[in-house]
Motif scaffolding. Structure first.
Motif, PDB file in Angstrom:
ATOM      1  N   PRO A 125       5.414  12.425  -5.628  1.00 11.34           N
ATOM      2  CA  PRO A 125       5.728  13.995  -5.158  1.00 11.34           C
ATOM      3  C   PRO A 125       7.030  14.088  -4.237  1.00 11.34           C
ATOM      4  CG  PRO A 125       3.936  12.760  -3.897  1.00 11.34           C
ATOM      5  CD  PRO A 125       4.016  12.020  -5.187  1.00 11.34           C
ATOM      6  N   SER A 126       7.448  12.927  -3.582  1.00 11.83           N
ATOM      7  CA  SER A 126       8.563  13.119  -2.778  1.00 11.83           C
ATOM      8  C   SER A 126       9.968  13.041  -3.544  1.00 11.83           C
ATOM      9  CB  SER A 126       8.622  11.557  -2.149  1.00 11.83           C
ATOM     10  OG  SER A 126       9.080  10.528  -3.131  1.00 11.83           O
ATOM     11  N   ARG A 127       9.982  13.077  -4.944  1.00  9.78           N
ATOM     12  CA  ARG A 127      11.160  13.279  -5.763  1.00  9.78           C
ATOM     13  C   ARG A 127      11.402  14.911  -5.742  1.00  9.78           C
ATOM     14  NH1 ARG A 127      10.525  12.811 -11.495  1.00  9.78           N
ATOM     15  NH2 ARG A 127      13.022  12.902 -11.450  1.00  9.78           N
ATOM     16  N   PRO A 128      12.563  15.200  -5.388  1.00  6.57           N
ATOM     17  CA  PRO A 128      13.015  16.659  -5.276  1.00  6.57           C
ATOM     18  C   PRO A 128      13.013  17.441  -6.460  1.00  6.57           C
ATOM     19  CG  PRO A 128      14.977  15.371  -5.369  1.00  6.57           C
ATOM     20  CD  PRO A 128      13.902  14.421  -5.285  1.00  6.57           C
ATOM     21  N   ASP A 129      12.555  18.916  -6.240  1.00  2.00           N
ATOM     22  CA  ASP A 129      12.285  19.785  -7.451  1.00  2.00           C
ATOM     23  C   ASP A 129      13.663  19.652  -8.574  1.00  2.00           C
ATOM     24  OD1 ASP A 129       9.909  20.332  -6.482  1.00  2.00           O
ATOM     25  OD2 ASP A 129      10.616  22.225  -5.462  1.00  2.00           O
ATOM     26  N   SER A 130      14.547  19.629  -7.755  1.00  2.30           N
ATOM     27  CA  SER A 130      15.975  19.846  -8.562  1.00  2.30           C
ATOM     28  C   SER A 130      15.842  18.417  -9.439  1.00  2.30           C
ATOM     29  CB  SER A 130      17.180  19.442  -7.832  1.00  2.30           C
ATOM     30  OG  SER A 130      17.377  18.468  -7.016  1.00  2.30           O
ATOM     31  N   ASP A 131      15.259  17.366  -9.257  1.00  2.00           N
ATOM     32  CA  ASP A 131      15.274  16.177 -10.297  1.00  2.00           C
ATOM     33  C   ASP A 131      14.241  16.594 -11.180  1.00  2.00           C
ATOM     34  OD1 ASP A 131      17.315  14.816  -8.795  1.00  2.00           O
ATOM     35  OD2 ASP A 131      15.892  13.033  -8.167  1.00  2.00           O
ATOM     36  N   ARG A 132      12.954  17.041 -10.774  1.00  2.00           N
ATOM     37  CA  ARG A 132      11.835  17.332 -11.762  1.00  2.00           C
ATOM     38  C   ARG A 132      12.224  18.310 -12.768  1.00  2.00           C
ATOM     39  NH1 ARG A 132       7.131  15.387  -9.632  1.00  2.00           N
ATOM     40  NH2 ARG A 132       6.980  14.774  -7.504  1.00  2.00           N
ATOM     41  N   GLN A 133      13.251  19.367 -12.300  1.00  2.09           N
ATOM     42  CA  GLN A 133      13.621  20.149 -13.481  1.00  2.09           C
ATOM     43  C   GLN A 133      14.285  19.225 -14.578  1.00  2.09           C
ATOM     44  OE1 GLN A 133      15.437  23.009 -11.169  1.00  2.09           O
ATOM     45  NE2 GLN A 133      13.808  23.701  -9.761  1.00  2.09           N
ATOM     46  N   ARG A 134      14.925  18.348 -14.385  1.00  2.00           N
ATOM     47  CA  ARG A 134      15.550  17.738 -15.472  1.00  2.00           C
ATOM     48  C   ARG A 134      15.103  16.699 -16.227  1.00  2.00           C
ATOM     49  NH1 ARG A 134      20.974  15.375 -12.858  1.00  2.00           N
ATOM     50  NH2 ARG A 134      21.773  15.367 -15.086  1.00  2.00           N
ATOM     51  N   ASP A 135      13.537  16.542 -15.893  1.00  4.40           N
ATOM     52  CA  ASP A 135      12.954  15.561 -16.440  1.00  4.40           C
ATOM     53  C   ASP A 135      12.431  15.687 -17.921  1.00  4.40           C
ATOM     54  OD1 ASP A 135      12.651  13.989 -14.149  1.00  4.40           O
ATOM     55  OD2 ASP A 135      10.617  14.445 -13.737  1.00  4.40           O
ATOM     56  N   ALA A 136      12.493  16.971 -18.440  1.00  2.00           N
ATOM     57  CA  ALA A 136      11.878  17.199 -19.896  1.00  2.00           C
ATOM     58  C   ALA A 136      13.285  16.839 -20.658  1.00  2.00           C
ATOM     59  CB  ALA A 136      11.700  18.637 -20.001  1.00  2.00           C
ATOM     60  N   ASP A 137      14.459  17.013 -20.285  1.00  5.23           N
ATOM     61  CA  ASP A 137      15.468  16.421 -20.870  1.00  5.23           C
ATOM     62  C   ASP A 137      15.993  15.218 -20.832  1.00  5.23           C
ATOM     63  OD1 ASP A 137      16.069  19.102 -22.485  1.00  5.23           O
ATOM     64  OD2 ASP A 137      17.147  19.805 -20.644  1.00  5.23           O
ATOM     65  N   ARG A 138      15.949  14.462 -19.682  1.00 11.58           N
ATOM     66  CA  ARG A 138      16.467  13.200 -19.608  1.00 11.58           C
ATOM     67  C   ARG A 138      15.216  12.256 -19.743  1.00 11.58           C
ATOM     68  NH1 ARG A 138      20.404  12.271 -14.374  1.00 11.58           N
ATOM     69  NH2 ARG A 138      20.970  10.634 -15.924  1.00 11.58           N
ATOM     70  N   ARG A 139      13.832  12.646 -20.002  1.00 13.67           N
ATOM     71  CA  ARG A 139      12.838  11.630 -20.139  1.00 13.67           C
ATOM     72  C   ARG A 139      12.899  10.373 -19.676  1.00 13.67           C
ATOM     73  NH1 ARG A 139      12.764  11.821 -26.782  1.00 13.67           N
ATOM     74  NH2 ARG A 139      10.599  10.947 -26.365  1.00 13.67           N
ATOM     75  N   PRO A 140      12.808  10.472 -18.382  1.00 16.78           N
ATOM     76  CA  PRO A 140      12.891   9.286 -17.436  1.00 16.78           C
ATOM     77  C   PRO A 140      11.737   8.198 -17.743  1.00 16.78           C
ATOM     78  CG  PRO A 140      12.129  10.889 -16.321  1.00 16.78           C
ATOM     79  CD  PRO A 140      12.507  11.608 -17.341  1.00 16.78           C
TER      80      PRO A 140
END
Length: 274
Positions: free
Chosen positions: A34-49
């Motif tokens: 939960p400490s990850r910023p929302d701006s990072d989470r919004q990229r997860d679908a495309d970056r597939r970390p």
């Protein structure tokens, strides 16, 4: 003959297209932190970390370098994944730009927020002896010392032997004058020397047109994956796997990567130190 061919097939497939390892609880927890910023989470679908990190094989306790970490997208995940027993070295490379200096300080921004196991550093150019600059036309009665500036990226070192070095969407930049146009084989050898035997190098970047080499690194911010392979193999690495996790067949490799955000066709290469 058919049986022999079948026996060789799994090995060939692994070298050409490695399957994603099962997503461990540690990887999933690090991505979901939960400490990850929302701006990072919004990229997860495309970056597939989660899938990309599983492909890399990063695990708790690893010592790794996040080379040119950008705004810290992966650094924040890595530090949670490797945990207290691991260490993340966020290593930046200074660059020249015509506009105002960048406002973000990616490595420093991650330290203590939320991780205390991130060590930031910035590589610097240094002067190195250059006897090849001596010429027989120089004054024979004098003694000269010849020096040349070594681009910052060539001076990569680590505080301890590393399990893994990671560079994401920045390898192409190393070909550009803004970063001093370092010799990529020299950079690769520095990475090789910093890794433990069997250590891993992961390169993820925007794909350029096949056969284009480093032609588009400055204009489109892309590089031909075959060029990366050529350079890292020449440095002494072994290519062990590649993945199509981030492949986008609709990207024709003709548009500047930055204009497409996370929708570019990206390659993912896994090298190993022999």
């Amino acid at each position: 003959m058919l049986v022999a061919a079948a026996a060789l097939l799994p090995q060939f497939v692994h070298a050409a297209e490695s399957p994603v390892e099962a997503l461990s609880d540690h990887v999933m927890a690090a991505v979901a932190d939960p400490s990850r910023p929302d701006s990072d989470r919004q990229r997860d679908a495309d970056r597939r970390p989660a899938e990309v990190i599983a492909f890399a094989g990063i695990k708790p306790g690893d010592k790794l370098a996040d080379f040119m970490p950008g705004r810290g997208y992966y650094t924040r995940i890595f530090c949670k994944l490797v945990g207290d027993g691991g260490q993340v070295y966020a290593i930046s490379v200074p660059f020249k730009r015509s506009g105002p200096p960048p406002t973000d300080k990616p490595a420093e921004a991650v330290v203590g927020e939320p991780c205390s196991n991130v060590t930031p550093s910035s590589l610097q150019p240094r002067m190195v002896p250059a006897p090849e600059l001596w010429s027989s036309s120089d004054d024979p009665g004098a003694v000269y010392e010849y020096w040349a500036s070594s681009p910052a990226a060539e001076n990569f070192t680590a505080a301890e032997p590393l399990d893994l070095i990671w560079t994401s969407e920045n390898y192409h930049d190393l070909h550009n004058p803004a970063f001093g146009s370092p010799n990529l084989q020299t950079v690769g050898r520095a990475w090789l020397n910093a890794l433990k035997p069997g250590g891993i190098l992961i390169v993820e970047d925007h794909a350029a047109e096949a056969g284009s080499g480093a032609r588009d690194t400055e204009t489109l911010h892309r590089i031909d994956p075959a060029e990366v392979q050529r350079e890292m193999l020449a440095a002494g690495f072994v290519l062990v796997a590649e993945s199509a996790l981030l492949h986008h067949p609709d990207d024709r490799h003709a548009v500047k990567a930055h204009a497409m955000h996370d929708r570019t066709d990206r390659f993912l290469l896994k090298f190993r130190k022999p």
